[in-house]
Design a protein around this motif. Sequence first.
Motif, PDB file in Angstrom:
ATOM      1  N   LEU A 167      -5.189   6.539  -9.692  1.00  0.00           N
ATOM      2  CA  LEU A 167      -3.598   6.041  -8.012  1.00  0.00           C
ATOM      3  C   LEU A 167      -3.193   5.641  -8.814  1.00  0.00           C
ATOM      4  O   LEU A 167      -2.213   5.397  -8.904  1.00  0.00           O
ATOM      5  CB  LEU A 167      -5.087   5.370  -7.041  1.00  0.00           C
ATOM      6  N   GLU A 209      -1.359  -2.663  -5.055  1.00  0.00           N
ATOM      7  CA  GLU A 209      -1.511  -1.678  -4.307  1.00  0.00           C
ATOM      8  C   GLU A 209      -3.096  -0.779  -4.390  1.00  0.00           C
ATOM      9  O   GLU A 209      -3.279  -0.266  -3.283  1.00  0.00           O
ATOM     10  CB  GLU A 209      -0.549  -1.216  -4.574  1.00  0.00           C
ATOM     11  N   VAL A 210      -3.175  -0.814  -5.573  1.00  0.00           N
ATOM     12  CA  VAL A 210      -4.717  -0.161  -5.714  1.00  0.00           C
ATOM     13  C   VAL A 210      -5.574  -1.530  -5.060  1.00  0.00           C
ATOM     14  O   VAL A 210      -6.471  -1.375  -4.098  1.00  0.00           O
ATOM     15  CB  VAL A 210      -5.373  -0.821  -7.588  1.00  0.00           C
ATOM     16  N   GLN A 211      -5.649  -2.450  -4.911  1.00  0.00           N
ATOM     17  CA  GLN A 211      -6.855  -3.568  -4.146  1.00  0.00           C
ATOM     18  C   GLN A 211      -6.290  -3.331  -3.010  1.00  0.00           C
ATOM     19  O   GLN A 211      -7.145  -3.491  -2.513  1.00  0.00           O
ATOM     20  CB  GLN A 211      -5.563  -4.803  -4.900  1.00  0.00           C
ATOM     21  N   LYS A 212      -5.452  -3.450  -2.237  1.00  0.00           N
ATOM     22  CA  LYS A 212      -4.708  -2.527  -1.050  1.00  0.00           C
ATOM     23  C   LYS A 212      -5.502  -1.961  -0.505  1.00  0.00           C
ATOM     24  O   LYS A 212      -6.092  -1.322   0.257  1.00  0.00           O
ATOM     25  CB  LYS A 212      -3.284  -2.428  -0.878  1.00  0.00           C
ATOM     26  N   ARG A 213      -5.149  -0.559  -1.388  1.00  0.00           N
ATOM     27  CA  ARG A 213      -5.995   1.024  -1.079  1.00  0.00           C
ATOM     28  C   ARG A 213      -7.763   1.382  -1.551  1.00  0.00           C
ATOM     29  O   ARG A 213      -7.875   1.845  -0.690  1.00  0.00           O
ATOM     30  CB  ARG A 213      -5.056   1.792  -1.271  1.00  0.00           C
ATOM     31  N   GLY A 214      -7.666   0.677  -2.573  1.00  0.00           N
ATOM     32  CA  GLY A 214      -9.216   1.022  -3.419  1.00  0.00           C
ATOM     33  C   GLY A 214      -9.967   0.466  -1.818  1.00  0.00           C
ATOM     34  O   GLY A 214     -10.036  -0.411  -0.856  1.00  0.00           O
ATOM     35  N   SER A 215     -10.674   1.198  -2.006  1.00  0.00           N
ATOM     36  CA  SER A 215     -12.792   1.053  -0.906  1.00  0.00           C
ATOM     37  C   SER A 215     -14.004  -0.301  -1.995  1.00  0.00           C
ATOM     38  O   SER A 215     -13.632   0.366  -3.245  1.00  0.00           O
ATOM     39  CB  SER A 215     -13.124   2.442  -1.178  1.00  0.00           C
ATOM     40  N   LEU A 234       0.842   5.584  -9.104  1.00  0.00           N
ATOM     41  CA  LEU A 234       2.029   4.550  -8.976  1.00  0.00           C
ATOM     42  C   LEU A 234       2.895   3.906  -9.844  1.00  0.00           C
ATOM     43  O   LEU A 234       4.330   3.447  -9.562  1.00  0.00           O
ATOM     44  CB  LEU A 234       0.985   3.047  -7.899  1.00  0.00           C
TER      45      LEU A 234
END
Length: 224
Positions: free
Chosen positions: A53, A70-76, A57
């Motif tokens: 991911l 963005e990974v912080q926003k999308r990651g579980s 990006l």
Amino acid sequence: MTFSLVARCAETGMFGVAISSSSPAVAARCAYARAGVGAVASQNVTDPRLGPLALDLMQDGLSAAEAVAEVQKRGSFIEYRQVLAVDAQGGTAIHSGPNSLGIWTQAQGDNVASGGNLLANDGVPQAIVDGFVTARGHLGDRLIAAMRAGLAAGGEAGPVHSAGMMLVDRVAWPVADLRCDWTEDCPIEAIATAWDIYKPQLDAYIQRALDPREAPSYGVPGDE
């Protein structure tokens, strides 16, 4: 359970990742790099989706800092993850979630970022960065020097059992992807030994893929 670094060679644009852990086969789950784009390490209760991911990006034009944000926003369950990234301009970024294990910390500079968890002490990532910055030679040599510096600074709180190093440069596949998936000895030294053997042949393996007519002899029985 892991310490690592992602790095870019300012002279060649080559990217690399080196990583070691007490867990088995750490590089198979945690090391990601893409030529012309960047390198990522995704570790600590690993989510292997985060590395690709972040690379996607950055390939779409985001900087390392923007991609990690963005990974912080999308990651579980991002509070459990550590993600390190370096981009094509040498920019770096790190996310270390508050639920990272044990002693965890991070360090970064131009073209290099390091992080770890379950560390022997909080100085290990800075020792890795310093080891990379002061080393000379091929990017692979500098990654090995950095990992040795981290180990000398204390490394993980317990023994490490696996390690890996990945390099990418100009072609669509890793030009080196060396792994020690489990050993009771030092996996970093196992990777260093493999690198000493592989380094002189690296360019030949690329040539064999691009145009085997110009490739050097394979040097195996029956090869003429």
